[in-house]
Design a protein around this motif. Structure first.
Motif, PDB file in Angstrom:
ATOM      1  N   GLU A  47      29.924  26.442  40.218  1.00 34.38           N
ATOM      2  CA  GLU A  47      29.714  27.442  40.953  1.00 34.38           C
ATOM      3  C   GLU A  47      29.467  28.994  40.162  1.00 34.38           C
ATOM      4  O   GLU A  47      28.996  30.037  40.838  1.00 34.38           O
ATOM      5  CB  GLU A  47      30.763  27.679  42.070  1.00 34.38           C
ATOM      6  N   GLY A  48      29.704  28.897  38.855  1.00 31.76           N
ATOM      7  CA  GLY A  48      29.473  30.093  38.212  1.00 31.76           C
ATOM      8  C   GLY A  48      30.443  30.173  36.868  1.00 31.76           C
ATOM      9  O   GLY A  48      30.843  29.081  36.660  1.00 31.76           O
ATOM     10  N   THR A  49      30.559  31.293  36.442  1.00 33.75           N
ATOM     11  CA  THR A  49      31.450  31.329  35.246  1.00 33.75           C
ATOM     12  C   THR A  49      32.512  32.439  35.247  1.00 33.75           C
ATOM     13  O   THR A  49      32.302  33.502  35.711  1.00 33.75           O
ATOM     14  CB  THR A  49      30.327  31.988  33.966  1.00 33.75           C
ATOM     15  N   THR A  50      33.652  32.417  34.855  1.00 38.00           N
ATOM     16  CA  THR A  50      34.706  33.008  34.723  1.00 38.00           C
ATOM     17  C   THR A  50      34.993  33.576  33.277  1.00 38.00           C
ATOM     18  O   THR A  50      35.102  32.887  32.498  1.00 38.00           O
ATOM     19  CB  THR A  50      36.076  32.636  35.318  1.00 38.00           C
ATOM     20  N   PHE A  51      34.969  34.718  33.246  1.00 39.49           N
ATOM     21  CA  PHE A  51      35.253  35.397  32.092  1.00 39.49           C
ATOM     22  C   PHE A  51      36.630  35.906  31.949  1.00 39.49           C
ATOM     23  O   PHE A  51      36.957  36.591  32.704  1.00 39.49           O
ATOM     24  CB  PHE A  51      34.264  36.489  31.514  1.00 39.49           C
ATOM     25  N   VAL A  52      37.387  35.861  30.686  1.00 39.94           N
ATOM     26  CA  VAL A  52      38.686  36.697  30.385  1.00 39.94           C
ATOM     27  C   VAL A  52      38.318  37.657  29.141  1.00 39.94           C
ATOM     28  O   VAL A  52      37.499  37.080  28.212  1.00 39.94           O
ATOM     29  CB  VAL A  52      39.756  35.827  29.871  1.00 39.94           C
ATOM     30  N   LEU A  53      38.285  38.872  29.552  1.00 38.04           N
ATOM     31  CA  LEU A  53      38.020  39.942  28.699  1.00 38.04           C
ATOM     32  C   LEU A  53      38.867  41.078  29.022  1.00 38.04           C
ATOM     33  O   LEU A  53      39.497  41.334  29.844  1.00 38.04           O
ATOM     34  CB  LEU A  53      36.424  40.301  28.822  1.00 38.04           C
ATOM     35  N   GLU A  54      38.718  42.236  28.073  1.00 39.09           N
ATOM     36  CA  GLU A  54      39.381  43.239  27.998  1.00 39.09           C
ATOM     37  C   GLU A  54      39.097  44.095  29.157  1.00 39.09           C
ATOM     38  O   GLU A  54      37.888  44.069  29.882  1.00 39.09           O
ATOM     39  CB  GLU A  54      39.140  44.169  27.043  1.00 39.09           C
ATOM     40  N   GLN A  55      39.982  44.602  30.035  1.00 35.64           N
ATOM     41  CA  GLN A  55      39.615  45.393  31.080  1.00 35.64           C
ATOM     42  C   GLN A  55      38.870  46.610  31.159  1.00 35.64           C
ATOM     43  O   GLN A  55      37.649  46.845  31.831  1.00 35.64           O
ATOM     44  CB  GLN A  55      41.029  45.707  31.847  1.00 35.64           C
ATOM     45  N   LYS A  56      38.922  47.188  29.816  1.00 37.73           N
ATOM     46  CA  LYS A  56      37.776  48.340  29.805  1.00 37.73           C
ATOM     47  C   LYS A  56      36.585  47.707  29.696  1.00 37.73           C
ATOM     48  O   LYS A  56      35.780  48.690  30.077  1.00 37.73           O
ATOM     49  CB  LYS A  56      38.243  49.213  28.763  1.00 37.73           C
ATOM     50  N   LEU A  57      36.227  46.688  28.992  1.00 37.24           N
ATOM     51  CA  LEU A  57      35.109  46.114  28.810  1.00 37.24           C
ATOM     52  C   LEU A  57      34.615  45.747  30.178  1.00 37.24           C
ATOM     53  O   LEU A  57      33.293  45.865  30.550  1.00 37.24           O
ATOM     54  CB  LEU A  57      34.896  44.960  27.826  1.00 37.24           C
ATOM     55  N   ALA A  58      35.400  45.239  31.028  1.00 38.04           N
ATOM     56  CA  ALA A  58      35.016  44.712  32.380  1.00 38.04           C
ATOM     57  C   ALA A  58      34.523  45.777  32.996  1.00 38.04           C
ATOM     58  O   ALA A  58      33.650  46.126  34.053  1.00 38.04           O
ATOM     59  CB  ALA A  58      36.107  43.906  33.004  1.00 38.04           C
ATOM     60  N   GLU A  59      35.266  46.998  33.083  1.00 31.19           N
ATOM     61  CA  GLU A  59      35.013  48.285  33.760  1.00 31.19           C
ATOM     62  C   GLU A  59      33.714  48.768  33.270  1.00 31.19           C
ATOM     63  O   GLU A  59      32.816  49.204  34.005  1.00 31.19           O
ATOM     64  CB  GLU A  59      36.244  49.233  33.688  1.00 31.19           C
ATOM     65  N   ALA A  60      33.351  48.719  32.008  1.00 31.37           N
ATOM     66  CA  ALA A  60      32.333  49.537  31.468  1.00 31.37           C
ATOM     67  C   ALA A  60      31.080  48.601  31.794  1.00 31.37           C
ATOM     68  O   ALA A  60      29.888  49.099  32.058  1.00 31.37           O
ATOM     69  CB  ALA A  60      32.268  49.357  30.083  1.00 31.37           C
TER      70      ALA A  60
END
Length: 106
Positions: A47-60
């Motif tokens: 159904e898609g992809t889940t990423f684990v990443l830094e919160q500031k990068l997700a916000e950006a």
């Protein structure tokens, strides 16, 4: 080099490190195409992809995310056949009464 299997040896040898960064989980409909941001982990599912990443990068990147957490690296070479390591770690974290507003990613 194969990893350690003995639980006592693993617990005695680990050197836990709490990362200063805050990480989040961001689910997308990305089916594996290239993305314009750095990530720690990627889980591809039908159904898609889940990423684990830094919160500031997700916000950006303008991603919708959830589960803000911190990363603990145990710094021990464990075998995939080792049994009980995660149970011992999570039991200890629960006994320490980790702040309910702070989640951890092991």
């Amino acid at each position: 080099m194969s990893g350690e299997k003995d639980l006592r040896t693993l617990l005695g040898a680990m050197e836990p490190h709490l990362d200063d960064r805050h990480f989040v989980f961001a689910a997308t409909d990305n089916k594996g195409e290239a993305v314009g941001f750095e990530y720690l982990m990627r889980f591809r599912e039908a159904e898609g992809t889940t990423f684990v990443l830094e919160q500031k990068l997700a916000e950006a990147a303008g991603l919708t995310f959830e589960f803000p957490c911190r990363l603990i690296t145990l710094r021990v070479h464990s075998s995939l056949e080792a049994v009980g390591l995660m149970a011992a770690i999570t039991s200890r974290l629960a006994a320490l009464t980790v702040c309910p507003h702070q989640s951890v990613l092991l």
